[in-house]
Structure formats: structure tokens, C-alpha cells
Design a protein around this motif. Structure first.
Motif, PDB file in Angstrom:
ATOM      1  N   LEU A  23       1.393   6.602  -9.562  1.00  8.26           N
ATOM      2  CA  LEU A  23       0.584   5.539 -10.155  1.00  8.26           C
ATOM      3  C   LEU A  23      -0.809   6.052 -10.513  1.00  8.26           C
ATOM      4  O   LEU A  23      -1.466   5.534 -11.424  1.00  8.26           O
ATOM      5  N   THR A 196      -1.568   7.280 -20.939  1.00  9.61           N
ATOM      6  CA  THR A 196      -1.968   6.342 -19.892  1.00  9.61           C
ATOM      7  C   THR A 196      -3.474   6.131 -19.895  1.00  9.61           C
ATOM      8  O   THR A 196      -3.957   4.991 -19.845  1.00  9.61           O
ATOM      9  N   TRP A 436       2.323   2.822 -17.227  1.00  7.52           N
ATOM     10  CA  TRP A 436       2.833   2.993 -15.856  1.00  7.52           C
ATOM     11  C   TRP A 436       4.326   2.684 -15.798  1.00  7.52           C
ATOM     12  O   TRP A 436       5.077   3.376 -15.101  1.00  7.52           O
ATOM     13  N   ASN A 439       5.998   5.777 -17.351  1.00  4.41           N
ATOM     14  CA  ASN A 439       5.930   6.951 -16.488  1.00  4.41           C
ATOM     15  C   ASN A 439       6.850   6.836 -15.284  1.00  4.41           C
ATOM     16  O   ASN A 439       7.565   7.791 -14.924  1.00  4.41           O
ATOM     17  N   GLU A 440       6.843   5.684 -14.639  1.00  6.54           N
ATOM     18  CA  GLU A 440       7.688   5.516 -13.455  1.00  6.54           C
ATOM     19  C   GLU A 440       9.166   5.569 -13.837  1.00  6.54           C
ATOM     20  O   GLU A 440       9.972   6.213 -13.146  1.00  6.54           O
TER      21      GLU A 440
END
Length: 517
Positions: A23, A196, A436, A439-440
Motif C-alpha cells: 500500500l 500511483t 492501489w 497494484n494489489e
């Protein structure tokens, strides 16, 4: 004793800590380079507003950087506590890039971060920008070494198995660091981090503009963020294409799960836009495909087939059968290490040793594994189709939405009307979670898609864990969840506090709260 519960809890603990840590990482990467761009504008133009932008966004970078360090430290210790056999088996290879990251990149990053925050009055304008650049460079180099290690897990070249020590040993450091997987993993991950940072700055700037606060500051911040984000998003797409090619070539099980391909398609293969995968029936419902696209992207040819799950399972039956021979030969060789015939036999089937080790999950007597056991092990070489399929699409959709926001924001900024586009500003603010999410989900595809391997084709996850009790792992997992949740609460509170104050927190006397007391 290694139990399925222990393996699942160990995997869950590492997944939780990694996803929590991640994160913070992409925002650190993204903000570091945006600070370089903003301060570069200050160096070139001499306008104080760019200096203020660098200092303000630097405050938010500092908060996030500290949280990233705090959550990252525990991850490396887990290799020794929860993944002892993994560390024993490949530690000499995997540990090398991590050691370099800690000894070189992290200290470089930390040193120049100190100069960034405390050197404004002690360094020249250009000298301070150089420190900002080196801080960002250190951040990227730190990520590079970690992703080199991860790239080796995905494609383990540059190492050999030593029959005397029963461990993998490095035979070419250059092969490891120059691997196509290391390069693609690094560039794709880092450019996603840049996106991000761009979305973060864009969303907060949009919030200021909606409230008619610090308009000029917010407009310039949003324009830089959108320009930076648009360029890096195009690079992210390019590197995503490169990653897709490597997955097709080297990890076909992952690609088959990503696209829910149950049977080999005629060439060139179509790409699945939408489907409802049915793992029980091994088919898809409500399927929508576009012809040729997957073949062109995944194989870069018109004639190379993309194998389906059913065909991959049959292929892996053969590999596990030969792997069974490798395990038997290795056990015989350990009893008679000087026997040249046994050594020759083992060398013949050594490339399949990892596949033979998969059988240890299903039987204690690998030598007598039945065809049914081999078939079961082969079926489990395919990762979770539903999870990988939807995670991949969630990542792609999130990325495309970000590109739309960057492009619209840049167009409106160039026209000078962005502060009047309330619908766009609202969308930009609501879109803050998108990077996020992307990315996760990207890491879910990468890591879950590698299952059942911790080192692809070499070491199964079930053999990698430490001999702990499930209760002890559960207790530490609960502790990590509580601790990391507290850290996230602190991060959000601090970010909200300083973002709420805006550039007024700099105390220059030029901004909203200082002029509306």
C-alpha cells in the motif's frame, strides 16, 4: 509437522504483510519522481510556487516513506521464521539481491532523503535538486534489487542444484540480474508506482480546486501529475505487454488461468474480454472474445498456439512422472554419492526434480506414487482460475480508467479550464483508490498465478515452510494484522491532516488558511 493448515496460514501471513506493505511502496516510488519533476521546474524557472509544491508534496512523501519502511522490515524476517526450508534451499541466491538492496540502495535513499528535507537552506538550488534526484534514484534502485529477487522466483535461471549440499547455488550473478523477467518485473512495477503518485497528486489537487482553495498551486500540481501520469501509464502498458509475452512463454499455466483458456485455441488465439469461468465443468459461460489479439500479444506470431488448461495438465503429468524418476535417482545417489551411473541417471532427469517434489504433498512414498496421485498433482499445477481471471481484469480496467483521467486532466489543464470542470474534478478525486486497486490485484495475479510454486518449476510452496505449529503462525498473523491496521490508520490520519492544511502548512504566508484567519 507440515500440515495443510500450516502451509495455508504461512501463505496468508506473507500475503497479508506483503499487500499491506505494498500500500505504501508505489506511492513512495511515484511521489519521489514527481518531486524531481516539480523541483526541476523550480530550478529552471526560479518560481517559488514550484519550490512550495516540492516542499508540500515532500511532506506527504515523508509520511508514506516512513510507513513503508516500518511495514517492510518484518517481511525479510519472515523468510527465516516462516519459510526456513525456502531460505535454506535458495537463500544463497535469493538473499544476494536483498542484501545489496539493504546495504546500498536503502542507505542511499535514506541519506539523500535527509538532505532533501533539511538541505533547503544549506544547498544551492541545483545542488538540492541533485539530492532530490538521488533520493528518487535510490528509491528506484531499492525496488530494482527486490524485483530482481522476485524475477528470479518467477524464472529461476543462473543457478544449479548441488547434489552434495542438496541446495540451489548461484552460478551466474549476471544471468540473475540481467534476466528478462527481472527487467520486465522492475519496469512494469515501478511505472505502475509512478501512476500511483500521479493519481495521488491529481486527486488531492482536484479536491483543492473543487473547494476553490490555493487554485494556482493546485492547477500546476494537477497539470504536472497528469502529464507525468499519462507518459508513465503508456510505458506501463508497454511493459505489461512485455510481461504478458514472458508469461506466455515461461508460465503458460498462469496465462491459461488469466484468460480462462480450457483448451488450446486455434492460432492466432483470441483474447477473452468477458467470461464467467466454471472450474468444475472446465468451461466458460457468457464468453466474449476478440479474435487474434492474444496470439499477437502473447506469442508475437500468427502460428504459435496458446495451450489450454487441459493440455497443460497432461503435459505436467509427463513432467511429474519424470520428476518422480528424479526424486528416486536423487535418493539413491544420496546413499551412494560416488556412483557414476546413478549420477548420470540423475543428471538426465534433474530438470524435472521440482515437479517430482510436488508429489510429496500427496504421498510420503514418491517412488510408489500411483498414476492417480500423479494426475492429482498435475491438476493442482493450475492456479485458481476465477481469482486470477477477475484480478487481471480488475487491474486492466483500473489502469484504463486512470489513463482517461490523466488525458482529460492534461487537456483541460492546457486549455486553462480545469478548475471549471467540476464533473472531471469530482471523478479525479473519486478515482484516488484506482492505482492501489490495480497494484494489489497485479500482485495477486503475479504471486497466486505462480502457485503451487514458491520458485517456479523448482521448489513447491508446501516444502518451503518452517516446522511451526499452525497456532503460532495464526497468533503472529493476528498480531501483524492489528499492528499494520494501526499503522494504516496513522498514515491516513496524517495524510488527511496535512492534505487538509495544504500548502498553508509550509508557513510561507501565501496560501489559503494563512490568508483567511
Amino acid at each position: 509437522m507440515i500440515t495443510p493448515e500450516l502451509v495455508d496460514l504461512s501463505r496468508l501471513q506473507f500475503a497479508v504483510t506483503a499487500l499491506y506493505h505494498y500500500l505504501f511502496v508505489p506511492l513512495t516510488l511515484g511521489l519521489s519522481m514527481i518531486l524531481v519533476a516539480m523541483e526541476g521546474c523550480y530550478v529552471v524557472t526560479g518560481k517559488e510556487i514550484y519550490k512550495d509544491m516540492t516542499r508540500f508534496w515532500g511532506k506527504l512523501f515523508a509520511i508514506n516513506f516512513a510507513m513503508g519502511v516500518a511495514t517492510g522490515i518484518t517481511m525479510e524476517f519472515q523468510f527465516g521464521t516462516n519459510w526456513a526450508y525456502y531460505s535454506h534451499y535458495v537463500g544463497d541466491i535469493f538473499g544476494a539481491p536483498l542484501a545489496i538492496e539493504a546495504l546500498v540502495a536503502f542507505f542511499m535513499e535514506s541519506t539523500f532523503a535527509g538532505l532533501f528535507f533539511f538541505g533547503w537552506k544549506r544547498l544551492s538550488r541545483l545542488g538540492h535538486w541533485v539530492c532530490t534526484f538521488l533520493m528518487a534514484l535510490g528509491t528506484n534502485i531499492s525496488a530494482m534489487w527486490i524485483l530482481i529477487a522476485n524475477g528470479w522466483m518467477q524464472f529461476p535461471k543462473g543457478s544449479v542444484f548441488n547434489v552434495e549440499t542438496m541446495r540451489m547455488e548461484m552460478d551466474s550473478f549476471w544471468t540473475i540480474i540481467s534476466s528478462e523477467w527481472a527487467q520486465a518485473t522492475f519496469t512494469h512495477t515501478v511505472s505502475a508506482g509512478y501512476m500511483t503518485g500521479a493519481v495521488f497528486v491529481m486527486a488531492i489537487s482536484a479536491w483543492y480546486l473543487l473547494r476553490k482553495r490555493d487554485v494556482e498551486f493546485a492547477k500546476k500540481s494537477l497539470m504536472i501529475a497528469c502529464a507525468f501520469g499519462l507518459v508513465t501509464s503508456l510505458f506501463t502498458i508497454h511493459q505489461g505487454d512485455e510481461s504478458a509475452y514472458l508469461v506466455t512463454r515461461d508460465q503458460p499455466e498462469k496465462l491459461a488461468a488469466m484468460e480462462a483458456i480450457w483448451n488450446t485455441e486455434s492460432t492466432p488465439a483470441p483474447i477473452t474480454v468477458f467470461a464467467i469461468p466454471d472450474s468444475e465443468a472446465r468451461t466458460n459461460h457468457a464468453e466474449v472474445k476478440i479474435p487474434w489479439i492474444l496470439g499477437l500479444i502473447g506469442t508475437r506470431s500468427l502460428s504459435t498456439p496458446v495451450p489450454g488448461i487441459n493440455q497443460l495438465i497432461e503435459r505436467n503429468v509427463d513432467r511429474i512422472t519424470r520428476g518422480k524418476e528424479a526424486v528416486v535417482a536423487l535418493e539413491a545417489l544420496r546413499a551412494s554419492p560416488k556412483d557414476p551411473a546413478l549420477l548420470a541417471k540423475f543428471k538426465e532427469v534433474q530438470p524435472y526434480l521440482g515437479y517430482g517434489l510436488l508429489l510429496r504433498k500427496y504421498t510420503n512414498d514418491v517412488a510408489n506414487a500411483t498414476p492417480e496421485v500423479i494426475q492429482e498433482a498435475a491438476a493442482h499445477t493450475i492456479p485458481s482460475v476465477g481469482l486470477i481471471f477477475w484480478s487481471f481484469r480488475g487491474m486492466v480496467v483500473s489502469g484504463l480508467l486512470m489513463i482517461v483521467l490523466f488525458l482529460a486532466g492534461l487537456i483541460y489543464s492546457v486549455k486553462g479550464s480545469v478548475d471549471k470542470k467540476s464533473c472531471y474534478l469530482t471523478a479525479a478525486m473519486i478515482g484516488m483508490p484506482l492505482p492501489w486497486i490495480a497494484n494489489e490485484l497485479g500482485w495477486v495475479v503475479t504471486e497466486v498465478g505462480r502457485q503451487p510454486w514458491s520458485i517456479y518449476g523448482m521448489l513447491p510452496v508446501d516444502l518451503s515452510v518452517s516446522s511451526l505449529t499452525a497456532g503460532s503462525v495464526f497468533g503472529s498473523l493476528a498480531g501483524f494484522i492489528v499492528l499494520y491496521s494501526c499503522l494504516i490508520v496513522v498514515e491516513v490520519w496524517l495524510m488527511k491532516k496535512f492534505a487538509g492544511l495544504g500548502p498553508s502548512s509550509l508557513g510561507t504566508g501565501r496560501y489559503f488558511f494563512e490568508n483567511h484567519r
